[in-house]
Design a protein around this motif. Sequence first.
Motif, mmCIF file in Angstrom:
data_model
loop_
_atom_site.group_PDB
_atom_site.id
_atom_site.type_symbol
_atom_site.label_atom_id
_atom_site.label_comp_id
_atom_site.label_asym_id
_atom_site.label_seq_id
_atom_site.Cartn_x
_atom_site.Cartn_y
_atom_site.Cartn_z
ATOM 1 N N VAL A 127 46.705 46.927 31.413
ATOM 2 C CA VAL A 127 45.578 46.091 30.986
ATOM 3 C C VAL A 127 46.041 44.659 30.753
ATOM 4 C CG1 VAL A 127 43.783 45.792 29.243
ATOM 5 C CG2 VAL A 127 44.423 48.089 29.971
ATOM 6 N N VAL A 128 47.247 44.498 30.219
ATOM 7 C CA VAL A 128 47.809 43.160 30.034
ATOM 8 C C VAL A 128 47.940 42.455 31.382
ATOM 9 C CG1 VAL A 128 49.909 41.898 29.410
ATOM 10 C CG2 VAL A 128 48.990 43.652 27.871
ATOM 11 N N ALA A 129 48.427 43.167 32.383
ATOM 12 C CA ALA A 129 48.581 42.581 33.723
ATOM 13 C C ALA A 129 47.236 42.180 34.303
ATOM 14 C CB ALA A 129 49.284 43.576 34.649
ATOM 15 N N ASP A 130 46.228 43.014 34.103
ATOM 16 C CA ASP A 130 44.883 42.676 34.581
ATOM 17 C C ASP A 130 44.360 41.431 33.880
ATOM 18 O OD1 ASP A 130 44.838 44.807 36.311
ATOM 19 O OD2 ASP A 130 43.155 45.843 35.359
ATOM 20 N N ALA A 131 44.541 41.358 32.568
ATOM 21 C CA ALA A 131 44.068 40.204 31.802
ATOM 22 C C ALA A 131 44.770 38.927 32.254
ATOM 23 C CB ALA A 131 44.282 40.435 30.313
ATOM 24 N N ALA A 132 46.068 39.029 32.516
ATOM 25 C CA ALA A 132 46.826 37.868 32.969
ATOM 26 C C ALA A 132 46.268 37.344 34.294
ATOM 27 C CB ALA A 132 48.301 38.236 33.120
ATOM 28 N N MET A 133 46.015 38.237 35.219
ATOM 29 C CA MET A 133 45.465 37.831 36.512
ATOM 30 C C MET A 133 44.054 37.255 36.355
ATOM 31 S SD MET A 133 47.394 38.363 39.357
ATOM 32 C CE MET A 133 46.301 38.909 40.688
ATOM 33 N N PHE A 134 43.251 37.867 35.495
ATOM 34 C CA PHE A 134 41.893 37.369 35.253
ATOM 35 C C PHE A 134 41.923 35.941 34.708
ATOM 36 C CE2 PHE A 134 38.752 36.918 31.718
ATOM 37 C CZ PHE A 134 37.638 36.643 32.500
ATOM 38 N N LEU A 135 42.749 35.697 33.706
ATOM 39 C CA LEU A 135 42.837 34.360 33.132
ATOM 40 C C LEU A 135 43.378 33.359 34.150
ATOM 41 C CD1 LEU A 135 44.233 35.318 29.615
ATOM 42 C CD2 LEU A 135 41.896 34.579 30.168
ATOM 43 N N ASP A 136 44.318 33.788 34.974
ATOM 44 C CA ASP A 136 44.855 32.908 36.012
ATOM 45 C C ASP A 136 43.789 32.545 37.038
ATOM 46 O OD1 ASP A 136 47.286 32.980 34.769
ATOM 47 O OD2 ASP A 136 48.290 34.197 36.295
ATOM 48 N N MET A 137 42.970 33.498 37.413
ATOM 49 C CA MET A 137 41.900 33.206 38.360
ATOM 50 C C MET A 137 40.940 32.188 37.780
ATOM 51 S SD MET A 137 41.016 36.759 40.371
ATOM 52 C CE MET A 137 40.287 37.551 38.943
#
Length: 215
Positions: A127-137
Amino acid sequence: MCPLPQNINLASMMTLISDHIRDKLKELYSHTSRHYHTLNHIEALLALLSTHREKFHDPEAIEAAIWFHDAIYNVHAQGNCNEVQSAQLAGSMLSGLVDAARLKRIQIMIEATATHTVPDELPSSEVVADAAMFLDMDLSVLGAEEEAFDEYEGAVRKEYGHVDEQGWREGRAAVLRRFLDREWIYHSDTFRGLLEEKARVNLRRSLERFGGSVP
């Protein structure tokens, strides 16, 4: 058995956003006060999600976070009120359609767009990895080509048209400097590789234009 045609991608058909919810959100993103935080922004993030979908553990939750993250956008709001209210809207509209734990993750990611810092309270490394990618997008525009970046800044300036020029320059310079002061603007290796260098060039150029000291 009647199998689906091979050219149909089942993953791309899965969504937490019903037509009714999507139509309601489109109304919000189409308000005349918006110039950057519009449907074009949502569509750009959805396109990035499509491009990088295989890197996400729960792409449907990310799609929902994309749709809701700027649903409430009041330029007069204080602090993180817009993000909190957008998360609350997601909670009310998705309640009963999404299990409680998954909905909470979506809301946490939405609220995280206030600082674009990965939240500590996420339950797993996936979930942390998903959140990181979401914020980066959401920050991908910072690493856009020069013309597109300048158009983005011009659109945000229109949204803050009520702010005088001096106030705008000081406030914007502070935002730019906060990003430049980070060790990394982007959280994921994917976006660090794609956009980090270009984003720093854009932010330094913009900060110089506003008369700020460049770190």
